[in-house]
Design a protein around this motif. Structure first.
Motif, PDB file in Angstrom:
ATOM      1  N   ALA A 164       0.841  -1.198   0.000  1.00 59.31           N
ATOM      2  CA  ALA A 164       0.000   0.000   0.000  1.00 59.31           C
ATOM      3  C   ALA A 164       0.870   1.239   0.000  1.00 59.31           C
ATOM      4  CB  ALA A 164      -0.924   0.023   1.217  1.00 59.31           C
ATOM      5  N   VAL A 165       0.422   2.265  -0.711  1.00 57.69           N
ATOM      6  CA  VAL A 165       1.080   3.557  -0.576  1.00 57.69           C
ATOM      7  C   VAL A 165       0.824   4.037   0.848  1.00 57.69           C
ATOM      8  CG1 VAL A 165       0.871   4.121  -3.014  1.00 57.69           C
ATOM      9  CG2 VAL A 165      -0.943   4.815  -1.444  1.00 57.69           C
ATOM     10  N   TYR A 166       1.804   4.733   1.417  1.00 57.30           N
ATOM     11  CA  TYR A 166       1.722   4.985   2.857  1.00 57.30           C
ATOM     12  C   TYR A 166       0.523   5.853   3.231  1.00 57.30           C
ATOM     13  CZ  TYR A 166       3.316   9.844   3.585  1.00 57.30           C
ATOM     14  OH  TYR A 166       3.401  11.216   3.660  1.00 57.30           O
ATOM     15  N   GLY A 167      -0.019   6.626   2.307  1.00 54.01           N
ATOM     16  CA  GLY A 167      -1.182   7.449   2.599  1.00 54.01           C
ATOM     17  C   GLY A 167      -2.457   6.658   2.817  1.00 54.01           C
ATOM     18  N   ALA A 168      -2.441   5.361   2.455  1.00 54.50           N
ATOM     19  CA  ALA A 168      -3.626   4.526   2.660  1.00 54.50           C
ATOM     20  C   ALA A 168      -3.771   4.077   4.107  1.00 54.50           C
ATOM     21  CB  ALA A 168      -3.561   3.310   1.744  1.00 54.50           C
ATOM     22  N   ILE A 169      -2.700   4.162   4.872  1.00 58.52           N
ATOM     23  CA  ILE A 169      -2.750   3.795   6.288  1.00 58.52           C
ATOM     24  C   ILE A 169      -3.200   5.015   7.073  1.00 58.52           C
ATOM     25  CG2 ILE A 169      -1.428   2.893   8.236  1.00 58.52           C
ATOM     26  CD1 ILE A 169       0.453   1.590   6.212  1.00 58.52           C
ATOM     27  N   ARG A 170      -4.112   4.823   7.996  1.00 61.23           N
ATOM     28  CA  ARG A 170      -4.841   5.942   8.592  1.00 61.23           C
ATOM     29  C   ARG A 170      -3.951   6.992   9.241  1.00 61.23           C
ATOM     30  NH1 ARG A 170      -5.206   4.963  14.091  1.00 61.23           N
ATOM     31  NH2 ARG A 170      -4.883   2.812  14.769  1.00 61.23           N
ATOM     32  N   SER A 171      -2.816   6.610   9.791  1.00 64.71           N
ATOM     33  CA  SER A 171      -1.898   7.590  10.363  1.00 64.71           C
ATOM     34  C   SER A 171      -0.501   6.986  10.408  1.00 64.71           C
ATOM     35  CB  SER A 171      -2.336   8.008  11.774  1.00 64.71           C
ATOM     36  OG  SER A 171      -2.339   6.890  12.649  1.00 64.71           O
ATOM     37  N   MET A 172       0.510   7.838  10.390  1.00 65.70           N
ATOM     38  CA  MET A 172       1.883   7.360  10.414  1.00 65.70           C
ATOM     39  C   MET A 172       2.320   7.201  11.873  1.00 65.70           C
ATOM     40  SD  MET A 172       5.006   8.630   7.986  1.00 65.70           S
ATOM     41  CE  MET A 172       5.574  10.036   8.944  1.00 65.70           C
ATOM     42  N   THR A 173       1.787   6.139  12.487  1.00 65.78           N
ATOM     43  CA  THR A 173       2.086   5.846  13.885  1.00 65.78           C
ATOM     44  C   THR A 173       2.431   4.368  14.013  1.00 65.78           C
ATOM     45  OG1 THR A 173      -0.212   5.287  14.415  1.00 65.78           O
ATOM     46  CG2 THR A 173       0.458   7.601  14.681  1.00 65.78           C
ATOM     47  N   PRO A 174       3.167   3.987  15.049  1.00 62.42           N
ATOM     48  CA  PRO A 174       3.483   2.564  15.248  1.00 62.42           C
ATOM     49  C   PRO A 174       2.228   1.705  15.359  1.00 62.42           C
ATOM     50  CG  PRO A 174       4.893   3.920  16.636  1.00 62.42           C
ATOM     51  CD  PRO A 174       3.871   4.836  16.035  1.00 62.42           C
ATOM     52  N   GLU A 175       1.201   2.217  16.018  1.00 65.73           N
ATOM     53  CA  GLU A 175      -0.028   1.451  16.210  1.00 65.73           C
ATOM     54  C   GLU A 175      -0.730   1.185  14.880  1.00 65.73           C
ATOM     55  OE1 GLU A 175       1.279   3.534  19.733  1.00 65.73           O
ATOM     56  OE2 GLU A 175       0.671   4.338  17.756  1.00 65.73           O
ATOM     57  N   ALA A 176      -0.844   2.230  14.054  1.00 63.50           N
ATOM     58  CA  ALA A 176      -1.536   2.084  12.772  1.00 63.50           C
ATOM     59  C   ALA A 176      -0.757   1.186  11.819  1.00 63.50           C
ATOM     60  CB  ALA A 176      -1.761   3.460  12.144  1.00 63.50           C
ATOM     61  N   TYR A 177       0.562   1.302  11.799  1.00 67.78           N
ATOM     62  CA  TYR A 177       1.364   0.484  10.895  1.00 67.78           C
ATOM     63  C   TYR A 177       1.349  -0.985  11.319  1.00 67.78           C
ATOM     64  CZ  TYR A 177       3.299   4.181   7.954  1.00 67.78           C
ATOM     65  OH  TYR A 177       3.460   5.183   7.037  1.00 67.78           O
ATOM     66  N   LYS A 178       1.427  -1.230  12.613  1.00 69.99           N
ATOM     67  CA  LYS A 178       1.383  -2.611  13.096  1.00 69.99           C
ATOM     68  C   LYS A 178       0.005  -3.233  12.843  1.00 69.99           C
ATOM     69  CE  LYS A 178       2.594  -5.551  17.032  1.00 69.99           C
ATOM     70  NZ  LYS A 178       3.304  -6.459  16.097  1.00 69.99           N
ATOM     71  N   GLU A 179      -1.039  -2.437  13.026  1.00 64.83           N
ATOM     72  CA  GLU A 179      -2.385  -2.914  12.743  1.00 64.83           C
ATOM     73  C   GLU A 179      -2.529  -3.260  11.261  1.00 64.83           C
ATOM     74  OE1 GLU A 179      -6.742  -1.383  13.998  1.00 64.83           O
ATOM     75  OE2 GLU A 179      -5.709  -0.067  12.567  1.00 64.83           O
ATOM     76  N   ALA A 180      -1.972  -2.414  10.379  1.00 62.37           N
ATOM     77  CA  ALA A 180      -2.042  -2.678   8.943  1.00 62.37           C
ATOM     78  C   ALA A 180      -1.418  -4.028   8.611  1.00 62.37           C
ATOM     79  CB  ALA A 180      -1.351  -1.562   8.171  1.00 62.37           C
ATOM     80  N   HIS A 181      -0.303  -4.338   9.263  1.00 64.59           N
ATOM     81  CA  HIS A 181       0.377  -5.605   9.012  1.00 64.59           C
ATOM     82  C   HIS A 181      -0.326  -6.775   9.687  1.00 64.59           C
ATOM     83  CE1 HIS A 181       3.336  -8.809   9.799  1.00 64.59           C
ATOM     84  NE2 HIS A 181       3.868  -8.462   8.631  1.00 64.59           N
ATOM     85  N   ASP A 182      -0.550  -6.668  10.992  1.00 65.37           N
ATOM     86  CA  ASP A 182      -1.040  -7.811  11.766  1.00 65.37           C
ATOM     87  C   ASP A 182      -2.518  -8.117  11.520  1.00 65.37           C
ATOM     88  OD1 ASP A 182       1.493  -7.824  12.791  1.00 65.37           O
ATOM     89  OD2 ASP A 182       0.938  -7.165  14.807  1.00 65.37           O
ATOM     90  N   LYS A 183      -3.332  -7.091  11.418  1.00 66.42           N
ATOM     91  CA  LYS A 183      -4.775  -7.287  11.314  1.00 66.42           C
ATOM     92  C   LYS A 183      -5.260  -7.337   9.874  1.00 66.42           C
ATOM     93  CE  LYS A 183      -9.153  -5.492  13.162  1.00 66.42           C
ATOM     94  NZ  LYS A 183      -9.775  -4.451  14.033  1.00 66.42           N
ATOM     95  N   TYR A 184      -4.620  -6.537   8.997  1.00 67.07           N
ATOM     96  CA  TYR A 184      -5.145  -6.408   7.641  1.00 67.07           C
ATOM     97  C   TYR A 184      -4.241  -6.993   6.559  1.00 67.07           C
ATOM     98  CZ  TYR A 184      -8.393  -3.345  10.045  1.00 67.07           C
ATOM     99  OH  TYR A 184      -9.331  -2.847  10.915  1.00 67.07           O
TER     100      TYR A 184
END
Length: 306
Positions: free
Chosen positions: A29-49
């Motif tokens: 994903a282009v980084y703008g598709a992740i809701r915010s540039m935070t450790p929580e959002a990035y980890k959620e993108a990987h682990d959950k989605y």
């Protein structure tokens, strides 16, 4: 039983990946598709989605101060650390407000673009190892038929210097993106000329940019040169960056072409909630599974017709 059903789409097309395309089913994903540039959002993108790769937009690494660059790089790296996400590509800026066009008729603008982009990439090395550098062949412009050959020649001369330097300095490929409207690179004819005249050129195939021809037809024609893809859908009237399935792209044909060509990059989505309410990481893995399931059925149907 629930878990088995959950992975049924994946099981249907896993045998189709045996030919060596190890990353085609890995979602990026282009980084703008992740809701915010935070450790929580990035980890959620990987682990959950199920997002595995990211393309970084480098517009934040130009036009500012060293302190601003340092701050953005630190934020990005903090978000990436421990997330499981890996950097695949970086996208260079293309705004006309600054030198970002290797095809421009002004020699000083082309040289300034070259210098600007190398400075950006030097900063981008602090984000991690990138494999692909995505560039636009021109800024947004209405390039006439009369001036197009001249602009292509300008681009060629600069790419002959830029591509070898990027390979030597960053061990990365330069992928020129197909564009819509009147831009340079808006047709197969522009790319026919480029691949014939620029050694080592690669292509970033944007599935929703071809307005004068079918998207999959472009992919078929230039499959050996595709080093990166931007996945989204459109209506054929203009770029829309919708989630696949909403528009006219014939996805089984696109996937079939990528599979047969040996494309070995991720399924890199370039959609955001701004373009489509479903244009976020929450829907990317399930959309990919659905597309590959359709592809498996397409292959089975074609095999039955023979």
């Amino acid at each position: 039983m629930k878990n088995a059903l959950k992975f049924l789409p994946l099981l249907l097309f896993l045998p189709l990946l045996a030919s060596g395309q190890k990353r085609l089913n890995e979602v990026g994903a282009v980084y703008g598709a992740i809701r915010s540039m935070t450790p929580e959002a990035y980890k959620e993108a990987h682990d959950k989605y199920g997002i595995r790769w990211i393309e970084a937009w480098t517009g934040n690494l130009t036009g500012g101060t060293e302190e601003q660059y340092d701050a953005w790089i630190e934020r990005f790296n903090n978000a990436m650390k421990g997330s499981g996400l890996k950097l695949w590509s970086v996208h260079l800026p293309f705004t006309r407000k600054a030198p970002n066009d290797l095809s421009d008729d002004r020699p000083e603008w082309r040289e300034a673009t070259f210098k600007n982009w190398i400075e950006i990439l030097d900063r981008a090395t602090r984000l991690g190892k990138f494999r692909v550098v995505v560039v636009h062949p021109s800024s947004e412009a209405r390039i006439s038929d009369e001036e197009r050959p001249r602009r292509l020649e300008n681009l060629r001369e600069m790419l002959l210097r830029f591509i070898p330097l990027v390979k030597e300095r960053y061990n990365a490929a330069v992928a020129v993106e197909d564009l819509p409207r009147g831009c340079l690179g808006n047709s197969s004819s522009d790319f026919e000329w480029l691949v014939a005249n620029v050694p080592d050129i690669k292509i970033c195939y944007d599935t929703n940019h071809l307005l004068g021809e079918e998207s999959h037809a472009f992919a078929e024609r230039f499959a050996p040169y595709i080093a990166n893809i931007h996945v989204s859908d459109y209506d054929g009237v203009d770029e829309r960056h919708w989630m696949p399935g909403r528009g006219i792209v014939e996805w089984p044909k696109v996937i079939d072409i990528l599979m047969r060509s040996g494309y070995d990059g991720p399924f890199m989505y370039e959609v955001t909630p701004r373009n489509d309410p479903r244009g976020s990481v929450e829907y990317m893995r399930q959309t990919t599974d659905s597309l590959f399931t359709r592809y498996a059925l397409y292959k089975k149907q074609r095999a039955g017709e023979k």
